[in-house]
Design a protein around this motif. Structure first.
Motif, short mmCIF file in Angstrom:
data_model
loop_
_atom_site.label_atom_id
_atom_site.label_comp_id
_atom_site.label_asym_id
_atom_site.label_seq_id
_atom_site.Cartn_x
_atom_site.Cartn_y
_atom_site.Cartn_z
N LEU A 65 19.83 56.81 29.01
CA LEU A 65 18.85 55.93 28.36
C LEU A 65 18.17 55.03 29.39
CD1 LEU A 65 17.97 55.19 25.35
CD2 LEU A 65 19.30 53.12 25.74
N CYS A 66 18.94 54.47 30.32
CA CYS A 66 18.35 53.59 31.33
C CYS A 66 17.37 54.34 32.23
CB CYS A 66 19.45 52.95 32.17
SG CYS A 66 20.35 51.62 31.35
N MET A 67 17.68 55.58 32.55
CA MET A 67 16.79 56.34 33.41
C MET A 67 15.51 56.73 32.66
SD MET A 67 19.62 58.48 35.60
CE MET A 67 18.51 59.17 36.81
N ARG A 68 15.64 57.01 31.38
CA ARG A 68 14.43 57.26 30.58
C ARG A 68 13.62 55.98 30.43
NH1 ARG A 68 15.60 58.46 25.41
NH2 ARG A 68 17.89 58.53 25.48
N ALA A 69 14.34 54.84 30.29
CA ALA A 69 13.64 53.56 30.16
C ALA A 69 12.88 53.21 31.43
CB ALA A 69 14.65 52.46 29.82
N ALA A 70 13.48 53.52 32.58
CA ALA A 70 12.83 53.21 33.85
C ALA A 70 11.50 53.94 33.98
CB ALA A 70 13.75 53.57 35.01
N LYS A 71 11.42 55.13 33.43
CA LYS A 71 10.17 55.88 33.48
C LYS A 71 9.08 55.23 32.64
CE LYS A 71 12.62 60.25 34.26
NZ LYS A 71 13.03 61.56 33.69
N ARG A 72 9.49 54.31 31.77
CA ARG A 72 8.53 53.55 30.95
C ARG A 72 8.38 52.12 31.44
NH1 ARG A 72 7.68 56.00 25.55
NH2 ARG A 72 8.73 58.02 25.54
N GLY A 73 8.82 51.88 32.66
CA GLY A 73 8.59 50.58 33.27
C GLY A 73 9.71 49.58 33.17
N ALA A 74 10.84 49.92 32.55
CA ALA A 74 11.95 48.98 32.45
C ALA A 74 12.60 48.76 33.81
CB ALA A 74 12.99 49.50 31.46
N ARG A 75 13.09 47.53 34.01
CA ARG A 75 13.84 47.18 35.22
C ARG A 75 15.09 46.42 34.80
NH1 ARG A 75 10.93 43.83 39.25
NH2 ARG A 75 12.43 44.78 40.69
N PRO A 76 16.13 47.12 34.36
CA PRO A 76 17.31 46.47 33.80
C PRO A 76 17.87 45.39 34.72
CG PRO A 76 17.42 48.84 33.46
CD PRO A 76 16.26 48.59 34.35
N MET A 77 18.44 44.35 34.09
CA MET A 77 19.03 43.24 34.83
C MET A 77 20.38 42.88 34.23
SD MET A 77 15.90 40.54 35.50
CE MET A 77 16.88 39.62 36.70
N ILE A 78 21.23 42.28 35.06
CA ILE A 78 22.45 41.66 34.53
C ILE A 78 22.50 40.21 34.98
CG2 ILE A 78 23.66 43.87 34.60
CD1 ILE A 78 25.52 42.52 36.70
N THR A 79 23.26 39.41 34.23
CA THR A 79 23.43 37.99 34.55
C THR A 79 24.91 37.63 34.52
OG1 THR A 79 23.01 35.73 33.79
CG2 THR A 79 23.05 37.44 32.10
N PRO A 80 25.37 36.81 35.47
CA PRO A 80 26.78 36.39 35.44
C PRO A 80 27.06 35.37 34.34
CG PRO A 80 25.61 35.28 37.21
CD PRO A 80 24.65 36.30 36.64
N ASP A 81 26.02 34.85 33.70
CA ASP A 81 26.22 33.87 32.64
C ASP A 81 26.68 34.49 31.34
OD1 ASP A 81 25.45 31.82 34.34
OD2 ASP A 81 23.33 32.01 33.82
N ALA A 82 26.64 35.82 31.26
CA ALA A 82 27.15 36.53 30.08
C ALA A 82 28.38 37.32 30.52
CB ALA A 82 26.08 37.47 29.51
N THR A 83 29.55 36.75 30.27
CA THR A 83 30.80 37.32 30.78
C THR A 83 31.73 37.69 29.63
OG1 THR A 83 30.64 36.03 32.82
CG2 THR A 83 32.80 36.91 32.26
N VAL A 84 32.30 38.88 29.73
CA VAL A 84 33.29 39.33 28.74
C VAL A 84 34.48 39.92 29.48
CG1 VAL A 84 31.51 39.84 27.02
CG2 VAL A 84 32.37 41.68 28.49
N ILE A 85 35.62 39.89 28.83
CA ILE A 85 36.76 40.69 29.30
C ILE A 85 36.54 42.11 28.81
CG2 ILE A 85 39.24 41.10 29.05
CD1 ILE A 85 39.57 38.07 28.70
N HIS A 86 36.71 43.07 29.69
CA HIS A 86 36.62 44.48 29.31
C HIS A 86 37.89 45.17 29.76
CE1 HIS A 86 34.53 48.65 29.72
NE2 HIS A 86 35.19 48.54 28.59
N TYR A 87 38.74 45.51 28.79
CA TYR A 87 40.01 46.13 29.13
C TYR A 87 39.81 47.53 29.68
CZ TYR A 87 42.07 42.25 26.58
OH TYR A 87 42.43 41.00 26.17
N ASP A 88 38.77 48.23 29.23
CA ASP A 88 38.36 49.53 29.77
C ASP A 88 39.26 50.65 29.27
OD1 ASP A 88 36.73 51.28 31.09
OD2 ASP A 88 37.29 50.65 33.11
N GLY A 89 38.65 51.57 28.51
CA GLY A 89 39.36 52.76 28.09
C GLY A 89 40.26 52.57 26.90
N GLY A 90 39.99 51.56 26.07
CA GLY A 90 40.87 51.29 24.94
C GLY A 90 41.00 52.45 23.98
N SER A 91 39.93 53.21 23.78
CA SER A 91 39.99 54.33 22.84
C SER A 91 40.05 55.67 23.55
CB SER A 91 38.77 54.29 21.91
OG SER A 91 37.58 54.44 22.64
#
Length: 326
Positions: free
Chosen positions: A210-236
């Motif tokens: 999805l991100c690579m398709r979005a980039a073809k339409r001009g998207a430039r994804p960003m992340i911010t350290p101000d939005a932080t979550v715990i991610h245990y990873d692989g729970g399911s």
């Protein structure tokens, strides 16, 4: 007077992670105070009583209790069809929202509308950095580095492991190629413009596509350290061989869809070689130290034996754990 539409639709896909999902939902409601939001949960045919527990503790959640496991991509597409929010927030069930993360992420998206896709920072349960909230894009070079083991041998090298953004602690706002689906914010209109997730991806790779398709339409994804979550990873996802098989099949699909035609065949061969090299290497290591390497040898041996399943591209549906040896 009708209630105003939510600013954000928080979308969770649950599959046999009842307690984690309940903890995640508790954190969403406790930590989100400045944003109008709704929560939509798809339960993918869980057998652990998830749907009943969610309905009992969170009657305000829109619960879609399905009889089968649709996987992540299809389940998210189902949620997005009924979502009312201006934005969609994909949130893993094995996460815990910290420090007003959703409020902060929505505010960040309004400050940087040009990104069109936004993510945050993820931590492990012990508070250390979980760097998997974002990745660099796949290229023929990264496929070669992975297949030959260079990325594993030199994980801190920007040359040999560029997809991991080595040296960056996710402690600053930055443009990235891929925001992973554990904490993924997008405008609902842009989601629909992109057609949502590609249904071929049962699990893994859908957000990268999805991100690579979005980039073809001009998207430039960003992340911010101000939005932080715990991610245990692989729970399911507790079956490591199954996870790797889905990952490899998705990787083949990404190569077919996004690589230049002249490099697709060689990159595909690199992916197959990567599995073969690891199966051989861990198999030899297990002969010397079975206690240490036996589990990895069995995992990679299964991935290699089942290569006829994944080397054709995305696997649409659950894997058969009793697949015959090849």
């Amino acid at each position: 007077m009708s209630e105003p539409a939510p600013e954000v639709s928080v979308l969770l896909v649950n599959w046999n992670t009842r307690e984690m999902t309940l903890d995640c939902l508790r954190s969403v409601y406790a930590q989100t105070t400045r944003t109008r939001f709704e929560v939509i949960v798809v339960d993918n045919g869980s057998s652990d009583g998830s749907a009943e527990a969610i309905a009992r503790e969170f009657p305000q959640v829109r619960l879609m209790a399905e009889a089968e496991n649709h996987g992540f991509a299809r389940a998210t597409n189902l949620q997005a069809e009924v979502a009312r929010g201006e934005k969609l927030l994909l949130l893993n069930t094995d996460t815990v929202v910290l420090d007003r993360a959703i409020d902060n992420l929505v505010a960040f998206s309004r400050e940087h509308p040009e990104a069109r896709i936004w993510g945050g920072r993820t931590l492990y349960a012990d508070g250390s950095l979980n760097p998997t909230s974002c990745w660099g894009r796949m290229t023929p070079w990264t496929s070669f580095a992975f297949a030959t083991g260079l990325s594993a041998a030199f994980p801190k090298s920007k040359l040999f492991n560029p997809r991991a953004y080595p040296g960056w602690l996710r402690d600053s706002a930055r443009h990235v190629d891929i925001v992973t689906g554990c904490l993924f914010l997008i405008d609902r209109d842009f989601w629909r413009e992109l057609g949502g997730f590609d249904r071929r991806f049962f699990m893994f790779g859908e957000e990268a596509d999805l991100c690579m398709r979005a980039a073809k339409r001009g998207a430039r994804p960003m992340i911010t350290p101000d939005a932080t979550v715990i991610h245990y990873d692989g729970g399911s996802t507790r079956n490591r061989a199954g996870k790797l098989i889905h990952t490899f099949s998705s990787t083949i699909g990404m190569i077919d869809d996004h690589f230049p035609p002249r490099s697709r065949a060689s990159s595909r061969r690199m992916v197959v070689a990567a599995a073969g090299i690891r199966a051989l290497g861990y198999g030899l290591a297990a002969k010397l130290n079975k206690e240490r390497f036996g589990g990895s040898a069995a995992t990679w041996g299964e991935v290699w034996r089942r290569r006829s399943e994944w080397r054709r591209g995305p696997i649409e549906g659950e894997l058969n754990p009793a697949s015959p040896r090849r």
